[in-house]
Design a protein around this motif. Sequence first.
Motif, PDB file in Angstrom:
ATOM      1  N   ALA A 149      14.936  11.334  72.321  1.00  0.00           N
ATOM      2  CA  ALA A 149      14.236  10.647  71.240  1.00  0.00           C
ATOM      3  C   ALA A 149      13.817  11.698  70.212  1.00  0.00           C
ATOM      4  O   ALA A 149      13.340  12.772  70.576  1.00  0.00           O
ATOM      5  N   ILE A 150      14.040  11.382  68.946  1.00  0.00           N
ATOM      6  CA  ILE A 150      13.701  12.305  67.871  1.00  0.00           C
ATOM      7  C   ILE A 150      12.769  11.598  66.902  1.00  0.00           C
ATOM      8  O   ILE A 150      13.024  10.458  66.500  1.00  0.00           O
ATOM      9  N   VAL A 151      11.705  12.289  66.529  1.00  0.00           N
ATOM     10  CA  VAL A 151      10.721  11.750  65.593  1.00  0.00           C
ATOM     11  C   VAL A 151      10.962  12.406  64.232  1.00  0.00           C
ATOM     12  O   VAL A 151      10.979  13.634  64.127  1.00  0.00           O
ATOM     13  N   ILE A 152      11.176  11.578  63.209  1.00  0.00           N
ATOM     14  CA  ILE A 152      11.338  12.102  61.848  1.00  0.00           C
ATOM     15  C   ILE A 152      10.477  11.298  60.881  1.00  0.00           C
ATOM     16  O   ILE A 152      10.153  10.145  61.143  1.00  0.00           O
ATOM     17  N   ASN A 153      10.125  11.929  59.776  1.00  0.00           N
ATOM     18  CA  ASN A 153       9.385  11.236  58.729  1.00  0.00           C
ATOM     19  C   ASN A 153      10.347  10.388  57.912  1.00  0.00           C
ATOM     20  O   ASN A 153      11.432  10.838  57.552  1.00  0.00           O
ATOM     21  N   LYS A 154       9.933   9.180  57.600  1.00  0.00           N
ATOM     22  CA  LYS A 154      10.766   8.262  56.830  1.00  0.00           C
ATOM     23  C   LYS A 154      11.110   8.828  55.459  1.00  0.00           C
ATOM     24  O   LYS A 154      12.183   8.582  54.926  1.00  0.00           O
ATOM     25  N   ASP A 155      10.207   9.612  54.902  1.00  0.00           N
ATOM     26  CA  ASP A 155      10.453  10.181  53.570  1.00  0.00           C
ATOM     27  C   ASP A 155      11.304  11.453  53.635  1.00  0.00           C
ATOM     28  O   ASP A 155      11.539  12.091  52.618  1.00  0.00           O
ATOM     29  N   LYS A 156      11.780  11.807  54.830  1.00  0.00           N
ATOM     30  CA  LYS A 156      12.650  12.979  54.992  1.00  0.00           C
ATOM     31  C   LYS A 156      14.082  12.548  55.314  1.00  0.00           C
ATOM     32  O   LYS A 156      14.759  13.168  56.129  1.00  0.00           O
ATOM     33  N   ILE A 157      14.540  11.492  54.675  1.00  0.00           N
ATOM     34  CA  ILE A 157      15.931  11.057  54.793  1.00  0.00           C
ATOM     35  C   ILE A 157      16.642  11.516  53.527  1.00  0.00           C
ATOM     36  O   ILE A 157      16.237  11.166  52.418  1.00  0.00           O
ATOM     37  N   LEU A 158      17.684  12.328  53.692  1.00  0.00           N
ATOM     38  CA  LEU A 158      18.472  12.809  52.565  1.00  0.00           C
ATOM     39  C   LEU A 158      19.741  11.974  52.441  1.00  0.00           C
ATOM     40  O   LEU A 158      20.244  11.457  53.434  1.00  0.00           O
ATOM     41  N   PRO A 159      20.279  11.837  51.217  1.00  0.00           N
ATOM     42  CA  PRO A 159      21.441  10.964  51.038  1.00  0.00           C
ATOM     43  C   PRO A 159      22.722  11.463  51.703  1.00  0.00           C
ATOM     44  O   PRO A 159      23.419  10.691  52.357  1.00  0.00           O
ATOM     45  N   THR A 160      23.081  12.750  51.526  1.00  0.00           N
ATOM     46  CA  THR A 160      24.379  13.240  51.983  1.00  0.00           C
ATOM     47  C   THR A 160      24.249  14.589  52.678  1.00  0.00           C
ATOM     48  O   THR A 160      23.217  15.257  52.585  1.00  0.00           O
TER      49      THR A 160
END
Length: 193
Positions: free
Chosen positions: A134-145
């Motif tokens: 399981a990996i926890v990431i911030n929703k605002d740390k999604i990059l497009p490509t």
Amino acid sequence: MSREAILAAIKKNQPATQVLPDLAGFSHAGPGDPEAFRKVVEALGGQVFEITSFDEIQPLVAEHYTDVSKVVTINPAYFAGAATQWQEGDGRQLEHVDLAIIPGQFGVAENGAIWVTESEIEVRVLPFITQHLAIVINKDKILPTMHDAYAYIGAPTTGFGAFIAGPSKTADIEQSLVLGAHGAKSLTVFMIG
């Protein structure tokens, strides 16, 4: 033919130099789409849960992972009662880990990959030896490509980093898919924000 003659022939037959292509068109301004990220992770066999606090992780784990007994985590806020003192050793101490919950630096919308480095996981083998990840990431740390991802990483500052996308899988020539062939059998992403 002498060594010098061979090297001279090779030097004489070099292709003409060309300017490298401009890759600026592949980068995107702004954040990636969390919904696109979710769709790709799910298409790869993973699952994504949007959460608003770390307190939501443990009940979701209890609901979706009924067969886990040994849980390890980097951040004690992710899972109360997770194993402690697991970082010491050569990796064999993690042989019986059922679930590892780790932080990720960011995700990539185009392929569902998540960037993790040894500064987050502490023991390099952890995301690959655990039964479930399981990996926890911030929703605002999604990059497009991936172009944006590599620009974001820049010059690496750690000795180890990996993009993890979906559970481990392989298929043979008959297209028989096997999950967990050489890594975690499942991937869950907790997207906080």
